[in-house]
Scaffold this motif. Structure first.
Motif, PDB file in Angstrom:
ATOM      1  N   ASP A 354     -16.546  13.422  27.271  1.00 52.83           N
ATOM      2  CA  ASP A 354     -16.017  12.062  27.126  1.00 52.83           C
ATOM      3  C   ASP A 354     -17.152  11.170  26.640  1.00 52.83           C
ATOM      4  OD1 ASP A 354     -14.757   9.635  27.258  1.00 52.83           O
ATOM      5  OD2 ASP A 354     -14.663   9.560  29.452  1.00 52.83           O
ATOM      6  N   SER A 359     -11.897   8.312  29.192  1.00 52.71           N
ATOM      7  CA  SER A 359     -11.430   9.352  30.126  1.00 52.71           C
ATOM      8  C   SER A 359     -10.761  10.529  29.429  1.00 52.71           C
ATOM      9  CB  SER A 359     -10.460   8.759  31.177  1.00 52.71           C
ATOM     10  OG  SER A 359     -11.108   7.762  31.938  1.00 52.71           O
ATOM     11  N   ILE A 360     -10.880  10.598  28.103  1.00 56.16           N
ATOM     12  CA  ILE A 360     -10.357  11.743  27.347  1.00 56.16           C
ATOM     13  C   ILE A 360     -11.527  12.425  26.651  1.00 56.16           C
ATOM     14  CG2 ILE A 360      -8.762  12.532  25.566  1.00 56.16           C
ATOM     15  CD1 ILE A 360      -7.160   9.976  25.997  1.00 56.16           C
ATOM     16  N   GLU A 369      -6.316  16.032  23.474  1.00 54.24           N
ATOM     17  CA  GLU A 369      -4.980  15.526  23.760  1.00 54.24           C
ATOM     18  C   GLU A 369      -3.966  16.185  22.836  1.00 54.24           C
ATOM     19  OE1 GLU A 369      -4.959  11.297  23.229  1.00 54.24           O
ATOM     20  OE2 GLU A 369      -5.255  11.406  21.063  1.00 54.24           O
ATOM     21  N   SER A 389       1.148  16.430  33.078  1.00 51.09           N
ATOM     22  CA  SER A 389       0.380  15.442  32.337  1.00 51.09           C
ATOM     23  C   SER A 389      -0.478  14.594  33.272  1.00 51.09           C
ATOM     24  CB  SER A 389       1.322  14.545  31.533  1.00 51.09           C
ATOM     25  OG  SER A 389       0.620  13.486  30.917  1.00 51.09           O
ATOM     26  N   GLU A 390       0.119  14.190  34.382  1.00 53.61           N
ATOM     27  CA  GLU A 390      -0.611  13.355  35.344  1.00 53.61           C
ATOM     28  C   GLU A 390      -1.762  14.127  35.975  1.00 53.61           C
ATOM     29  OE1 GLU A 390      -1.627   9.938  37.221  1.00 53.61           O
ATOM     30  OE2 GLU A 390      -0.025  10.175  35.715  1.00 53.61           O
ATOM     31  N   ASP A 391      -1.527  15.386  36.326  1.00 54.21           N
ATOM     32  CA  ASP A 391      -2.550  16.175  37.003  1.00 54.21           C
ATOM     33  C   ASP A 391      -3.704  16.540  36.060  1.00 54.21           C
ATOM     34  OD1 ASP A 391      -3.034  17.493  39.677  1.00 54.21           O
ATOM     35  OD2 ASP A 391      -3.298  19.223  38.368  1.00 54.21           O
ATOM     36  N   LYS A 393      -5.088  14.801  33.891  1.00 59.20           N
ATOM     37  CA  LYS A 393      -5.996  13.678  33.609  1.00 59.20           C
ATOM     38  C   LYS A 393      -7.352  13.863  34.283  1.00 59.20           C
ATOM     39  CE  LYS A 393      -2.423  10.114  32.977  1.00 59.20           C
ATOM     40  NZ  LYS A 393      -1.816   8.874  33.545  1.00 59.20           N
ATOM     41  N   LYS A 394      -7.352  14.494  35.472  1.00 57.76           N
ATOM     42  CA  LYS A 394      -8.598  14.669  36.208  1.00 57.76           C
ATOM     43  C   LYS A 394      -9.585  15.579  35.465  1.00 57.76           C
ATOM     44  CE  LYS A 394      -6.674  18.533  38.848  1.00 57.76           C
ATOM     45  NZ  LYS A 394      -5.975  18.919  40.078  1.00 57.76           N
ATOM     46  N   GLY A 396      -9.876  15.384  32.151  1.00 54.86           N
ATOM     47  CA  GLY A 396     -10.209  14.715  30.896  1.00 54.86           C
ATOM     48  C   GLY A 396      -9.365  15.214  29.737  1.00 54.86           C
ATOM     49  N   HIS A 398      -5.631  14.878  27.926  1.00 53.49           N
ATOM     50  CA  HIS A 398      -4.489  13.967  27.858  1.00 53.49           C
ATOM     51  C   HIS A 398      -3.287  14.695  27.279  1.00 53.49           C
ATOM     52  CE1 HIS A 398      -2.478  10.200  25.955  1.00 53.49           C
ATOM     53  NE2 HIS A 398      -2.027  10.417  27.179  1.00 53.49           N
ATOM     54  N   LYS A 400       0.596  14.352  26.399  1.00 56.95           N
ATOM     55  CA  LYS A 400       1.631  13.336  26.164  1.00 56.95           C
ATOM     56  C   LYS A 400       3.002  13.972  26.386  1.00 56.95           C
ATOM     57  CE  LYS A 400      -0.338  12.745  22.165  1.00 56.95           C
ATOM     58  NZ  LYS A 400      -0.654  12.287  20.786  1.00 56.95           N
TER      59      LYS A 400
END
Length: 534
Positions: A354, A359-360, A369, A389-391, A393-394, A396, A398, A400
């Motif tokens: 990153d 955060s990506i 992503e 998708s939500e999980d 994120k931790k 890095g 993404h 969609k």
């Protein structure tokens, strides 16, 4: 007046049809249908599509092992091993090319006509020519040696053939025609009494069935949307209702929740090749998922239990492969998930960092992503896409999450990962999912996965002349200690969903096999064994 009378009759017929389906509807006496229903009759709802017609094994009906009207040469036992059914047994030649089946003497179709070897031959040749979901491409010929003996000749050794013969229901040559799928005649435990397409299917016992006779004289299977089915159950209208996990926390008076384990898995394909244009104009490959580090980090870094909780109310068990819990599953291959720090280290070491603080992660100007899809007509799959998708994120990464029609999901899957449902009783599922030459053939191998050693093991499994030998190679294809499907991460499997039902108190659903893929319908596979306790 005549015209008005016709309209009045039409409207009354419509009201009566609605009364068949709507919960709590009452007849002219005002008495609930649920109150007046005999104890030897059932009304159930086991998923949308159960009363859609098309009950023709030769075009794909029953390939997951829950055909109401039909029986097969072999059947699966509780350990998903093939056992006699219509056939008393079978033999395989030493070269693996000839399969000989000997039929029972006491089998009749539901119209009273004896089932013979000619019907078996007719079924297999018809299914082969139809290009149905049953794979019979290796079948060279089928011959009725006499009334009770069938010989199949294959183009090449093909060990999954025995499993195929446990999935293809036998049809009567004399009754087969264009409308057969809506007017089925078979040798199974049930026969058709009435079909109102897209509304209801009514079945009654087949008096000629040679196996366990049904204890119920009539079963009505309604084709209801989930909300309508649950409301109907709460009104006392239904005896069994399939519910998706988000409804499993509901309370239904007079019913109890039954959660049945399955191999009905859900996961996302991860294309292993960089993006490119194919000769047919389709885009294949994905520049992000083609990086091994991305695929491995996702597989070991996500928290499957948390995703299952968020997407499916916790109903289901984590899945790490395509064939978990089946006889050909390699138990040495499952890996731990939720290894967040290790996943991050893998990404860092591979150059995914990153660098701009959004955060990506990115690498050589490419963001970590990509789009993933869930089908619009299946809330479970879309919910899984959102929760994944939500999980992610931790890590890095993404993802969609989008919903799309299933036809679009499938056509774009070579490039855009989508949520697949899989899980059946035939190890051929591994061949379709991972063999390199199956890439992009229909919906097969949507990750364009290719591993020469895996292909070699699959070839050996297919050529085996015994199930035991075949299983050994199917397991090696998953992991041989150095390489395999589960070390290359062409898929991100997440869950084997439980099939959940509200069941009338006192109704015993018998011994259920480990459910295959089927959107709730596999529960009816043993409906002839259901009993109402006194």
């Amino acid at each position: 007046m005549i015209r008005n009378a016709k309209w009045i009759a039409f409207i009354l017929a419509g009201i009566l049809t609605v009364c068949l389906i709507l919960p709590g509807c009452t007849g002219p006496s005002g008495k609930s249908q649920a109150d007046s229903r005999p104890r030897d009759e059932l009304i159930i709802s086991v998923g949308k599509g159960a009363a859609s017609g098309g009950y023709d094994p030769c075009t794909g009906y029953g390939i997951y092992g829950y055909g109401l009207f039909f029986s097969s040469l072999l059947r699966f036992n509780a350990d998903i091993e093939v056992h006699p059914d219509l056939a008393t047994g079978y033999t395989v030649s030493k070269d693996g090319l000839t399969y000989t089946y000997h039929l029972r003497e006491d089998v009749k179709f539901s119209d009273g006509t004896p089932l013979t070897a000619k019907d078996v031959v007719f079924t297999y040749l018809t299914a082969k020519s139809s290009g149905s979901s049953v794979d019979l491409t290796v079948l060279a010929s089928a011959q009725a040696v006499d009334n009770k003996t069938v010989v199949f000749i294959l183009h090449k050794p093909w060990s999954p053939f025995a499993s195929t013969t446990a999935l293809l229901g036998i049809v009567p040559e004399h009754a087969y025609g264009r409308e057969f799928g809506d007017k089925p005649v078979g040798s199974g435990p049930w026969k058709l009494a009435q079909l109102d397409k897209e509304q209801q299917l009514i079945v009654v016992p087949n008096e000629y069935y040679y196996g366990t006779k049904p204890s119920f004289k009539k079963v009505t299977i309604l084709n209801l949307e989930e909300e309508a089915a649950l409301a109907s159950a709460k009104s006392g209208r239904l005896d069994v209702v399939m519910v998706n996990p988000e409804y499993s926390k509901e309370t239904v008076e007079g019913m109890h929740l039954v959660a049945l384990p399955t191999v009905d898995n859900r996961g996302f394909n991860l294309p292993v090749t960089p993006e490119s244009s194919r000769a047919d104009g389709k885009v294949a490959g994905n520049n992000v998922t083609s990086d091994f580090a991305i695929r491995k980090a996702l597989n070991i870094g996500i928290d499957r239990k948390k995703i299952i909780q968020n997407a499916l109310s916790g109903v289901g068990t984590p899945a790490y492969g395509r064939v978990d819990a089946l006889p050909w599953f390699n138990p040495s291959t499952p890996f731990k998930d939720n290894q967040v720090e290790e996943a991050r280290q893998i990404l860092e070491a591979a150059g995914w960092k990153d660098t701009d603080g959004d955060s990506i992660r990115e690498k050589n100007g490419l963001k970590a992503e990509f789009t993933i899809t869930g089908r619009t007509d299946d809330l479970q799959r879309y919910n899984l896409a959102v929760a994944l998708s939500e999980d992610a994120k931790k890590l890095g990464i993404h993802l969609k999450a989008q919903a799309a029609p299933w036809t679009d999901c499938k056509s774009q899957a070579l490039h855009t990962p989508t949520c697949w449902g899989s899980g059946d009783y035939n190890p051929l599922d591994l061949y379709n999912g991972y063999y390199s030459q199956m890439a992009g053939v229909g919906s097969n191998n949507p990750s364009s996965y290719s591993n020469p050693q895996v292909d070699a093991y699959i070839d050996q499994a297919l050529a085996a002349t015994s199930m035991e030998e075949a299983i050994r190679y199917w397991q090696l294809a998953q992991w041989d200690g150095k390489t395999g499907i589960n070390a290359d991460y062409p898929f991100l499997w997440i869950v084997n969903i439980d099939h959940t039902y509200f069941v009338r108190d006192g109704l015993d659903l018998g011994k259920q096999l480990l459910h295959p893929h089927g959107h709730g319908q596999p529960v009816i596979a043993n409906m002839n064994e259901w009993q109402m306790q006194q």
